[in-house]
Write a protein that holds these residues in place. Structure first.
Motif, PDB file in Angstrom:
ATOM      1  N   ARG A  99       0.841  -1.208   0.000  1.00 18.52           N
ATOM      2  CA  ARG A  99       0.000   0.000   0.000  1.00 18.52           C
ATOM      3  C   ARG A  99       0.876   1.259   0.000  1.00 18.52           C
ATOM      4  O   ARG A  99       1.959   1.277   0.578  1.00 18.52           O
ATOM      5  CB  ARG A  99      -0.903   0.022   1.230  1.00 18.52           C
ATOM      6  N   ILE A 100       0.389   2.310  -0.667  1.00 16.28           N
ATOM      7  CA  ILE A 100       1.094   3.591  -0.668  1.00 16.28           C
ATOM      8  C   ILE A 100       0.105   4.693  -0.307  1.00 16.28           C
ATOM      9  O   ILE A 100      -1.110   4.530  -0.486  1.00 16.28           O
ATOM     10  CB  ILE A 100       1.755   3.888  -2.034  1.00 16.28           C
ATOM     11  N   THR A 101       0.649   5.798   0.190  1.00 14.56           N
ATOM     12  CA  THR A 101      -0.210   6.913   0.600  1.00 14.56           C
ATOM     13  C   THR A 101      -0.744   7.635  -0.632  1.00 14.56           C
ATOM     14  O   THR A 101      -0.224   7.493  -1.747  1.00 14.56           O
ATOM     15  CB  THR A 101       0.560   7.904   1.479  1.00 14.56           C
ATOM     16  N   GLU A 102      -1.758   8.445  -0.415  1.00 12.79           N
ATOM     17  CA  GLU A 102      -2.351   9.229  -1.503  1.00 12.79           C
ATOM     18  C   GLU A 102      -1.323  10.194  -2.081  1.00 12.79           C
ATOM     19  O   GLU A 102      -1.219  10.360  -3.296  1.00 12.79           O
ATOM     20  CB  GLU A 102      -3.566   9.997  -0.950  1.00 12.79           C
ATOM     21  N   LYS A 103      -0.529  10.813  -1.228  1.00 15.59           N
ATOM     22  CA  LYS A 103       0.489  11.765  -1.666  1.00 15.59           C
ATOM     23  C   LYS A 103       1.537  11.071  -2.541  1.00 15.59           C
ATOM     24  O   LYS A 103       1.938  11.597  -3.580  1.00 15.59           O
ATOM     25  CB  LYS A 103       1.148  12.405  -0.434  1.00 15.59           C
ATOM     26  N   GLN A 104       1.959   9.891  -2.105  1.00 17.07           N
ATOM     27  CA  GLN A 104       2.959   9.142  -2.860  1.00 17.07           C
ATOM     28  C   GLN A 104       2.401   8.701  -4.214  1.00 17.07           C
ATOM     29  O   GLN A 104       3.094   8.731  -5.229  1.00 17.07           O
ATOM     30  CB  GLN A 104       3.420   7.922  -2.051  1.00 17.07           C
ATOM     31  N   ARG A 105       1.117   8.340  -4.253  1.00 12.95           N
ATOM     32  CA  ARG A 105       0.474   7.927  -5.498  1.00 12.95           C
ATOM     33  C   ARG A 105       0.443   9.094  -6.494  1.00 12.95           C
ATOM     34  O   ARG A 105       0.773   8.941  -7.664  1.00 12.95           O
ATOM     35  CB  ARG A 105      -0.938   7.422  -5.220  1.00 12.95           C
ATOM     36  N   LYS A 106       0.089  10.292  -6.000  1.00 10.94           N
ATOM     37  CA  LYS A 106       0.051  11.486  -6.857  1.00 10.94           C
ATOM     38  C   LYS A 106       1.446  11.823  -7.372  1.00 10.94           C
ATOM     39  O   LYS A 106       1.622  12.227  -8.531  1.00 10.94           O
ATOM     40  CB  LYS A 106      -0.521  12.674  -6.089  1.00 10.94           C
ATOM     41  N   LYS A 107       2.455  11.674  -6.506  1.00 13.18           N
ATOM     42  CA  LYS A 107       3.827  11.963  -6.882  1.00 13.18           C
ATOM     43  C   LYS A 107       4.297  11.023  -7.998  1.00 13.18           C
ATOM     44  O   LYS A 107       4.961  11.446  -8.946  1.00 13.18           O
ATOM     45  CB  LYS A 107       4.729  11.812  -5.650  1.00 13.18           C
TER      46      LYS A 107
END
Length: 120
Positions: A99-107
Motif C-alpha cells: 500500500r502507498i499513501t495518496e500523496k505518494q500515489r500522486k507523486k
C-alpha cells in the motif's frame, strides 16, 4: 501381544471408538487387580498404550471436524491457526506492504520513472 493399530482405529466411528475405550479401561482395571497377586504383568503396558492410541484418534477426528467447520471463515480458533514464529505472525501482510499513501500515489503519477535507452 500386539495392541490395536492406528490405521484400523481411523476407519471406525466415534461411537465404536468410545466403546473400545471403555472396554480397554475395564481391561486395565482388571489387570491392575491381577497385578496385586502377580508382580510382573507386561500386558498392562500394551493396554495403556492402546488407550492412548484410541484417545489420540478421537482427538484427531474432533480437531479435523472443527477444522472443517472453520474452513473458509475469516477467523479461526488460535489452536487451529498456523504456528509460524512470533515475528512472522506480526509481519505486514503482502497487501499492507504494497500500500502507498495518496500523496505518494500522486507523486508517482506526476513524476513517473524515466526510461533511458543505452546506446551500445
Amino acid at each position: 501381544m500386539a495392541g490395536v493399530k492406528a490405521y484400523e482405529l481411523r476407519t471406525k466411528s466415534k461411537e465404536q471408538l468410545t466403546s473400545q475405550l471403555v472396554d480397554l479401561k475395564k481391561e486395565l482395571a482388571e489387570l491392575k487387580v491381577q497385578k496385586l497377586s502377580k508382580p510382573s504383568l507386561p500386558k498392562i503396558k500394551t493396554v495403556r498404550k492402546d488407550i492412548a492410541r484410541v484417545l489420540t484418534i478421537i482427538n484427531q477426528q474432533q480437531r479435523e471436524a472443527v477444522r472443517q467447520l472453520y474452513n473458509g471463515k475469516k477467523y479461526q480458533p488460535k489452536d487451529l491457526r498456523a504456528k509460524k514464529t512470533r515475528a512472522l505472525r506480526r509481519a505486514l501482510t503482502k497487501f499492507e506492504a504494497t500500500r502507498i499513501t495518496e500523496k505518494q500515489r500522486k507523486k508517482q503519477i506526476a513524476f513517473p520513472q524515466r526510461k533511458y535507452a543505452i546506446k551500445a
